[in-house]
Design an enzyme around this catalytic site. Structure first.
Site, PDB file in Angstrom:
ATOM      1  N   LYS A  22       0.824  -1.206   0.000  1.00 15.42           N
ATOM      2  CA  LYS A  22       0.000   0.000   0.000  1.00 15.42           C
ATOM      3  C   LYS A  22       0.860   1.258   0.000  1.00 15.42           C
ATOM      4  O   LYS A  22       0.596   2.210  -0.753  1.00 15.42           O
ATOM      5  CB  LYS A  22      -0.904   0.004   1.233  1.00 15.42           C
ATOM      6  N   ASN A  23       1.905   1.267   0.807  1.00 16.35           N
ATOM      7  CA  ASN A  23       2.730   2.470   0.947  1.00 16.35           C
ATOM      8  C   ASN A  23       3.608   2.730  -0.263  1.00 16.35           C
ATOM      9  O   ASN A  23       4.237   3.782  -0.361  1.00 16.35           O
ATOM     10  CB  ASN A  23       3.585   2.377   2.210  1.00 16.35           C
ATOM     11  N   CYS A 116      -4.653   8.224  10.031  1.00 17.18           N
ATOM     12  CA  CYS A 116      -4.606   7.579  11.351  1.00 17.18           C
ATOM     13  C   CYS A 116      -4.248   8.574  12.452  1.00 17.18           C
ATOM     14  O   CYS A 116      -3.434   9.470  12.251  1.00 17.18           O
ATOM     15  CB  CYS A 116      -3.568   6.453  11.356  1.00 17.18           C
ATOM     16  N   ARG A 121       2.012  14.381  12.355  1.00 18.99           N
ATOM     17  CA  ARG A 121       2.778  14.036  11.160  1.00 18.99           C
ATOM     18  C   ARG A 121       2.688  15.239  10.212  1.00 18.99           C
ATOM     19  O   ARG A 121       1.985  15.211   9.213  1.00 18.99           O
ATOM     20  CB  ARG A 121       2.206  12.764  10.504  1.00 18.99           C
ATOM     21  N   ASP A 304       5.638   0.575  11.788  1.00 21.96           N
ATOM     22  CA  ASP A 304       4.399  -0.108  11.393  1.00 21.96           C
ATOM     23  C   ASP A 304       4.338  -1.557  11.878  1.00 21.96           C
ATOM     24  O   ASP A 304       3.305  -2.207  11.735  1.00 21.96           O
ATOM     25  CB  ASP A 304       4.227  -0.074   9.871  1.00 21.96           C
ATOM     26  N   ARG A 396      -7.937  -0.297   5.475  1.00 23.24           N
ATOM     27  CA  ARG A 396      -7.149   0.693   4.740  1.00 23.24           C
ATOM     28  C   ARG A 396      -5.859   0.095   4.196  1.00 23.24           C
ATOM     29  O   ARG A 396      -5.310   0.615   3.222  1.00 23.24           O
ATOM     30  CB  ARG A 396      -6.809   1.881   5.652  1.00 23.24           C
TER      31      ARG A 396
END
Length: 422
Positions: A22-23, A116, A121, A304, A396
């Site tokens: 995903k990232n 999130c 951030r 993560d 997600r």
């Protein structure tokens, strides 16, 4: 709203295939804005964030044809340079369209991001870098506006390595006039993947994966095809689940070199870990052993994977110290793990985890994407029923999680919370 039900105690046995990252998929999709040529992206994970990015590209005027794990994208006729609040609030990575839009069209208006709830951030490093490239930046009424006739190359030093910041600046600099040097750049594999895709389309980028990235701007890019790298966090989650249940799990279609820090800690915890070219085998022949972990930017232990490791250490023999250095508020899963019997003490940015002989199932609530995964991992080993609520966070970033875990022998299912418990 859905929840996930887990009857814990089953050993996980068998093979599981990792989906695309995903990232990595999100910046690659955002980068298609940089040119009008056709881009074909494969190994895309079917997760909510990827679908949200597709919707955002559609709002901008891009034609997106999404079928299974493949997307065909045409960005020739973009008619808007505004990323609206309604979409950006659900996914922080929406800010990744900022650099490509201002680089190609000379302007961008992007809502300040959400995502999130794991602490501050800020996008200030993105904005400072774009200003160095010659963009005029303003923030009004919750929106970032950037304008430039044409960006120009510059030397940019990042105060701290920022993944999305590095990606945004690398994309913007690809169409800038002159040479850009990004110093103290993030080194994550997802940045290398984006750089490789941009190079396929005519960009001139050197040093991706190191802390200095050099981009020689070009006047335009063309289309290109790309296969997204495997998701190293998904791979690590299944390995942690295998260790947690004292199982034997083979994770296929992954890049072991992207997992070195995680594999080292799993070995320290007593797991037998074997690596091959594109797979990792894990077995848990003895007891789990406590081990200390500090999260760091790549190639360090990934933030993560912190929640999954906390869950694992809650059943380990001895005391472990987990230090979080990346996000200051990433301990919201702790209270939920305590509900399952975990012995965890919070000391500033550290967790002191004293292993217990067992966890017990309980109703728990996910606070963010990776906290969800940590609670799932705990539930797989817990005694009795664990009900994980707010699994929209999980959706997600994990593709077909319950299906993959069931194939390994887990007793896990999803249901609507309107269904009655019997």
């Amino acid at each position: 709203m859905d929840e996930i039900l887990i009857n814990g105690g089953n050993r996980l046995l068998g093979e599981v295939r990792v989906s695309g990252a995903k990232n990595s998929a999100l910046p690659i999709l955002a980068s298609t804005i940089l040119s009008g040529g056709e881009c074909v992206i494969t190994n895309l994970p079917r997760v909510v964030d990827v679908l949200t990015m597709g919707k955002l590209l559609g709002i901008l005027g891009t034609k997106v044809s999404h079928e299974g794990n493949r997307a065909v994208i045409q960005a020739a006729a973009i008619h808007s340079t505004e990323a609206p609040y309604d979409l950006v609030k659900t996914m922080r990575a929406s800010v990744l369209v900022l650099g490509p839009l201002v680089a190609r069209f000379g302007e961008a208006k992007v809502s300040l991001p959400g995502g999130c709830a794991i602490g501050s951030r800020p996008v200030n490093l993105h904005l400072a870098g774009l200003a160095k490239l010659g963009a005029e930046i303003s923030i009004e009424h919750g929106y970032i506006t950037a304008k430039a006739n044409r960006l120009r190359g510059a030397r940019i030093y990042c105060d701290t390595p920022t993944v999305t910041g590095t990606e945004n600046l690398m994309m913007a600099a690809s169409l800038a006039d002159g040479v850009t040097m990004i110093e103290n750049a993030a080194k994550e594999p997802e940045i290398v993947d984006l750089a490789q895709f941009l190079v396929k389309r005519g960009a001139r980028i050197h040093g991706a994966g190191t802390d200095v990235i050099t981009i020689e701007g070009v006047s335009q890019l063309h289309g290109g095809d790309h296969d997204v790298i495997p998701d190293r966090i998904e791979a690590g989650t299944y390995l942690a689940a295998g260790a947690m249940t004292r199982g034997e799990v083979t994770v296929t279609h992954c890049h072991p070199r992207h997992l070195e820090a995680v594999l080292m800690k799993l070995r320290e915890a007593g797991a037998d870990v074997q690596e091959e070219k594109d797979l990792v085998r894990l077995a848990m022949p003895g007891i789990l052993k406590g081990t200390d972990v500090k999260t760091l930017p790549f190639p360090g232990f990934p933030t993560d994977m912190q929640a999954q490791m906390v869950a694992l250490m809650s059943l380990a023999d001895g005391t472990s110290v987990i230090t979080e250095t990346v996000f200051e508020s990433r301990f919201m899963h702790v209270e939920e793990l305590r509900r399952m019997g975990a012995d965890i003490r919070v000391e500033g940015n550290r967790l002191v985890v004293t292993g217990r002989k067992a966890l017990t199932g309980a109703p728990v609530m996910a606070s963010d994407l990776r906290a969800s995964a940590g609670l799932i991992v705990a539930g797989l080993a817990g005694e009795g029923l664990t009900q994980v609520q707010r699994v929209y966070h999980l959706d997600r970033g994990y593709e077909r999680l319950e299906e993959k875990l069931r194939a390994l022998g887990a007793d896990i299912q999803r249901r609507s919370m309107t269904t009655q418990v019997h």
